[in-house]
Design a protein around this motif. Sequence first.
Motif, PDB file in Angstrom:
ATOM      1  N   UNK A 193       0.824  -1.212   0.000  1.00  0.00           N
ATOM      2  CA  UNK A 193       0.000   0.000   0.000  1.00  0.00           C
ATOM      3  C   UNK A 193       0.858   1.262   0.000  1.00  0.00           C
ATOM      4  N   UNK A 194       1.863   1.303   0.867  1.00  0.00           N
ATOM      5  CA  UNK A 194       2.668   2.516   1.009  1.00  0.00           C
ATOM      6  C   UNK A 194       3.560   2.776  -0.201  1.00  0.00           C
ATOM      7  N   UNK A 235       4.159   9.062  -9.692  1.00  0.00           N
ATOM      8  CA  UNK A 235       3.440   8.089 -10.500  1.00  0.00           C
ATOM      9  C   UNK A 235       4.298   7.346 -11.492  1.00  0.00           C
ATOM     10  N   UNK A 236       5.542   7.807 -11.723  1.00  0.00           N
ATOM     11  CA  UNK A 236       6.439   7.158 -12.681  1.00  0.00           C
ATOM     12  C   UNK A 236       7.469   6.266 -12.004  1.00  0.00           C
ATOM     13  N   UNK A 237       7.460   6.215 -10.687  1.00  0.00           N
ATOM     14  CA  UNK A 237       8.495   5.478  -9.967  1.00  0.00           C
ATOM     15  C   UNK A 237       8.462   3.986 -10.281  1.00  0.00           C
ATOM     16  N   UNK A 238       9.650   3.416 -10.409  1.00  0.00           N
ATOM     17  CA  UNK A 238       9.777   1.971 -10.549  1.00  0.00           C
ATOM     18  C   UNK A 238       9.822   1.344  -9.155  1.00  0.00           C
ATOM     19  N   UNK A 287       9.059  -5.039   1.281  1.00  0.00           N
ATOM     20  CA  UNK A 287       9.074  -4.447  -0.053  1.00  0.00           C
ATOM     21  C   UNK A 287      10.152  -5.043  -0.930  1.00  0.00           C
ATOM     22  N   UNK A 288      11.317  -5.311  -0.360  1.00  0.00           N
ATOM     23  CA  UNK A 288      12.408  -5.919  -1.134  1.00  0.00           C
ATOM     24  C   UNK A 288      12.064  -7.341  -1.555  1.00  0.00           C
ATOM     25  N   UNK A 318      11.050   4.539  -0.278  1.00  0.00           N
ATOM     26  CA  UNK A 318      10.084   5.267   0.559  1.00  0.00           C
ATOM     27  C   UNK A 318      10.269   4.933   2.033  1.00  0.00           C
ATOM     28  N   UNK A 319      10.714   3.710   2.342  1.00  0.00           N
ATOM     29  CA  UNK A 319      10.816   3.263   3.732  1.00  0.00           C
ATOM     30  C   UNK A 319      12.096   3.742   4.405  1.00  0.00           C
ATOM     31  N   UNK A 320      13.011   4.333   3.636  1.00  0.00           N
ATOM     32  CA  UNK A 320      14.265   4.814   4.207  1.00  0.00           C
ATOM     33  C   UNK A 320      14.190   6.333   4.350  1.00  0.00           C
ATOM     34  N   UNK A 321      13.692   6.781   5.501  1.00  0.00           N
ATOM     35  CA  UNK A 321      13.506   8.202   5.734  1.00  0.00           C
ATOM     36  C   UNK A 321      14.780   8.880   6.179  1.00  0.00           C
ATOM     37  N   UNK A 322      14.687  10.192   6.371  1.00  0.00           N
ATOM     38  CA  UNK A 322      15.856  10.966   6.783  1.00  0.00           C
ATOM     39  C   UNK A 322      16.232  10.673   8.224  1.00  0.00           C
TER      40      UNK A 322
END
Length: 278
Positions: free
Chosen positions: A59-60, A224-227, A249-250, A234-238
């Motif tokens: 979802x994320x 919307x174009x991300x592979x 996800x991996x 997305x899961x690796x934040x600052x």
Amino acid sequence: MGKTKKIIIEILAVIVGIIYLSPVYIMVVNAFKNRAEMYESVLSLPSTISFEYFRTAMSKMSYLNAFMNSLFVTVISIGIIVVLSSMTAWMLVRTKHVISKVIFFTFIATMLIPFQAVMMPLMQVMGFVTNNTFLSMLNTRFGLIYMYVGFGSSMAVFLFHGFIKSIPTSLEEAATIDGCNKWKTFWKIIFPVLKPTTVTVIILDLIWIWNDFLLPSLVLSDKGLRTIPLSTFYFFGEFTIQWNLAMAGLVLTIIPVIIFYMLAQKHIIKGVTAGAIK
């Protein structure tokens, strides 16, 4: 002594295999854990088997949209690479001229240039093309495909070139006598014979393009174009990293590649060695 040596080699092979597979084990095992359980022990098995984190990760990261983007870019890129590279290699092998050798060795030379050395000039050139023509190379799937074709053609030409040298010219001469032109000769005679090398090129390029992060991160900016590799980022934040969701996800990322690889693995050794041995 020979038996003892064989046993030692087998034990070493098992140890090396375990070392290589250990990252996969860590990734799969921790995809089923919550963050607290994961921090307690990375190597232990999960207490319960639940696909909750896989659903959350899908979802994320907008998995279906990212999957379709990756599938589109990968399939189109590989299709163009296979067609153009096989035709190029065939003409370079059959044209006995110094220019053919120069072109071939130019393809080989480009394989020695690391992408990191050209990525910034490449983005500048592609940005210049985008700003001065109607062709948009940045932040488009087709621009990304164009770059993949450019970077992937060298190795494909090299592999096809080695295999085509083992194909006797008598096949083409017989086709010409039967009335085939160059186009028909390639598609009806040469290309079907190239199946082992074609499958090898497809597998190698599939693993490369599907898992590539650097080039899409430079080219694509719209969400919307991300592979898929971009979506897992997305899961690796600052400040925080959602490791369990990242692992899930991996796992979702590599499943399509593993399935394809298992279906086509028998062609890899055959395709790579066919042109080198003969």
